[in-house]
Design an enzyme around this catalytic site. Structure first.
Site, PDB file in Angstrom:
ATOM      1  N   GLY A 277      -0.307   7.487  -2.941  1.00 28.76           N
ATOM      2  CA  GLY A 277       0.282   7.697  -1.626  1.00 28.76           C
ATOM      3  C   GLY A 277       0.048   6.509  -0.709  1.00 28.76           C
ATOM      4  O   GLY A 277       0.452   6.526   0.439  1.00 28.76           O
ATOM      5  N   CYS A 278      -0.618   5.473  -1.212  1.00 27.32           N
ATOM      6  CA  CYS A 278      -0.833   4.244  -0.445  1.00 27.32           C
ATOM      7  C   CYS A 278       0.084   3.159  -0.994  1.00 27.32           C
ATOM      8  O   CYS A 278       0.257   3.061  -2.206  1.00 27.32           O
ATOM      9  CB  CYS A 278      -2.275   3.752  -0.605  1.00 27.32           C
ATOM     10  SG  CYS A 278      -3.508   4.833   0.100  1.00 27.32           S
ATOM     11  N   GLU A 279       0.669   2.363  -0.101  1.00 26.92           N
ATOM     12  CA  GLU A 279       1.491   1.235  -0.560  1.00 26.92           C
ATOM     13  C   GLU A 279       0.604   0.168  -1.178  1.00 26.92           C
ATOM     14  O   GLU A 279       0.965  -0.484  -2.138  1.00 26.92           O
ATOM     15  CB  GLU A 279       2.292   0.650   0.609  1.00 26.92           C
ATOM     16  CG  GLU A 279       3.478   1.510   0.977  1.00 26.92           C
ATOM     17  CD  GLU A 279       4.328   0.882   2.074  1.00 26.92           C
ATOM     18  OE1 GLU A 279       4.139  -0.305   2.411  1.00 26.92           O
ATOM     19  OE2 GLU A 279       5.194   1.591   2.590  1.00 26.92           O
ATOM     20  N   SER A 280      -0.579  -0.029  -0.591  1.00 30.84           N
ATOM     21  CA  SER A 280      -1.560  -0.970  -1.136  1.00 30.84           C
ATOM     22  C   SER A 280      -2.404  -0.226  -2.155  1.00 30.84           C
ATOM     23  O   SER A 280      -2.440   0.997  -2.165  1.00 30.84           O
ATOM     24  CB  SER A 280      -2.481  -1.476  -0.027  1.00 30.84           C
ATOM     25  OG  SER A 280      -1.743  -1.968   1.044  1.00 30.84           O
TER      26      SER A 280
ATOM     27  N   GLY B 202      -0.951   6.212   4.256  1.00 34.49           N
ATOM     28  CA  GLY B 202      -1.967   5.746   3.320  1.00 34.49           C
ATOM     29  C   GLY B 202      -3.352   6.252   3.689  1.00 34.49           C
ATOM     30  O   GLY B 202      -4.108   6.720   2.832  1.00 34.49           O
TER      31      GLY B 202
END
Length: 134
Positions: free
Chosen positions: A50-53, A121
């Site tokens: 669920g985090c882009e990073s 995130g």
């Protein structure tokens, strides 16, 4: 609910900062203070979805209180995660459920700079903390 000592210190430092540029520098510095995770901890099982990073999260229970460790490949996210850990480390599972994440970043003066993807995130990291404490 009173703030953990590290969170109270962070709050004071960020509230004393004059403007976003100084807060951004502080954010980077907080990220650099995160103890590095071992390569063994940087595994798929510890990856927060669920985090882009990429963010890895490890939680351990000590005498009824949770201690989390985390790392990220993104400097800004590392700083945000460090501030989240300052807020939640040492809490019990029940206290963790009561943490107001938007309120915490608002108190720090960072909420306006949190893009929707960063907010999502951080919420994913908090959700993963809840899952680990169950």
């Amino acid at each position: 609910m009173s703030l953990p000592a590290e969170a109270a210190a962070a709050l004071q430092i960020f509230q004393d900062a004059s403007g976003w540029e100084q807060r951004a520098r502080l954010l980077m510095q907080w990220g650099e203070h995160l103890p590095p995770l071992s390569e063994a901890d940087k595994c798929e099982a510890n990856l927060v979805h669920g985090c882009e990073s990429q963010v890895w999260l490890v939680g351990r229970l000590h005498d009824g209180h949770w201690q989390f460790s985390a790392s990220s490949d993104a400097r800004l996210i590392r700083g945000l995660v460090a501030l989240l850990l300052a807020r939640v480390n040492g809490l019990s599972a029940e206290e963790l459920q009561q943490v107001d994440l938007p309120g915490w970043f608002n108190q720090l003066g960072l909420s306006r700079q949190l893009s929707p993807s960063r907010s999502n995130g951080l919420n994913a990291v908090l959700k993963r903390m809840f899952e680990l404490t169950q």
